[in-house]
Design a protein around this motif. Sequence first.
Motif, short mmCIF file in Angstrom:
data_model
loop_
_atom_site.label_atom_id
_atom_site.label_comp_id
_atom_site.label_asym_id
_atom_site.label_seq_id
_atom_site.Cartn_x
_atom_site.Cartn_y
_atom_site.Cartn_z
N GLY A 1 0.83 -1.21 0.00
CA GLY A 1 0.00 0.00 0.00
C GLY A 1 0.86 1.25 0.00
N ALA A 2 1.92 1.24 0.80
CA ALA A 2 2.82 2.40 0.85
C ALA A 2 3.52 2.57 -0.49
N ALA A 3 3.94 1.47 -1.09
CA ALA A 3 4.60 1.55 -2.39
C ALA A 3 3.64 2.07 -3.45
N ASP A 4 2.38 1.63 -3.37
CA ASP A 4 1.38 2.10 -4.33
C ASP A 4 1.16 3.60 -4.17
N ARG A 5 1.08 4.09 -2.93
CA ARG A 5 0.94 5.52 -2.70
C ARG A 5 2.15 6.28 -3.21
N ASP A 6 3.34 5.71 -2.97
CA ASP A 6 4.57 6.36 -3.45
C ASP A 6 4.58 6.45 -4.97
N VAL A 7 4.17 5.36 -5.62
CA VAL A 7 4.14 5.35 -7.08
C VAL A 7 3.12 6.36 -7.59
N SER A 8 1.95 6.40 -6.95
CA SER A 8 0.93 7.36 -7.36
C SER A 8 1.44 8.79 -7.18
N ARG B 1 3.99 9.48 -9.86
CA ARG B 1 3.32 9.73 -11.15
C ARG B 1 2.73 11.13 -11.18
N GLY B 2 2.14 11.55 -10.07
CA GLY B 2 1.59 12.91 -10.00
C GLY B 2 2.68 13.96 -10.18
N GLU B 3 3.83 13.73 -9.55
CA GLU B 3 4.94 14.68 -9.68
C GLU B 3 5.46 14.72 -11.11
N ILE B 4 5.53 13.56 -11.74
CA ILE B 4 5.98 13.51 -13.14
C ILE B 4 4.96 14.24 -14.02
N ARG B 5 3.68 14.03 -13.78
CA ARG B 5 2.64 14.70 -14.54
C ARG B 5 2.75 16.22 -14.37
#
Length: 134
Positions: free
Chosen positions: A50-57, A60-64
């Motif tokens: 769950g933490a990894a999923d939040r980190d990835v999200s 992704r938001g930062e890249i966007r």
Amino acid sequence: MDARASVRVVDVESGDLEPRVSALEEQVRDLAGRVRATEQDAAAARVLAGAADRDVSEFRGEIREFRKATTASFNALRQDFVDLRQDFVDLRTHVDIGFTEMRGKFDVMAAGQEQIVDLLQTMITDQGRDDAAE
């Protein structure tokens, strides 16, 4: 710990049920402990996932956001170049008009100087005739 290593096989006669039950109970306790440990490991893995999923999200938001900011910067830079090019076109037109005006003024001055030279030449010629006639 290897699952086969912890299983104890009790070799007893078919009539001796008590040791067999005790061995099974011990195996059940061992398996129950393993199940609890596995459940805890699974719960910890879910938390980490769950933490990894939040980190990835979040990543992704930062890249966007970075992509949007970069695109906006490039668009602004492109517009600056378009504006700059137009400024140079305007400046060149202004300079061309200025040179045309100056050329016209120089032509007028040259014509005026030519008239002055002609008048001076006429005066010199007339003065030379007057001196010769006297």
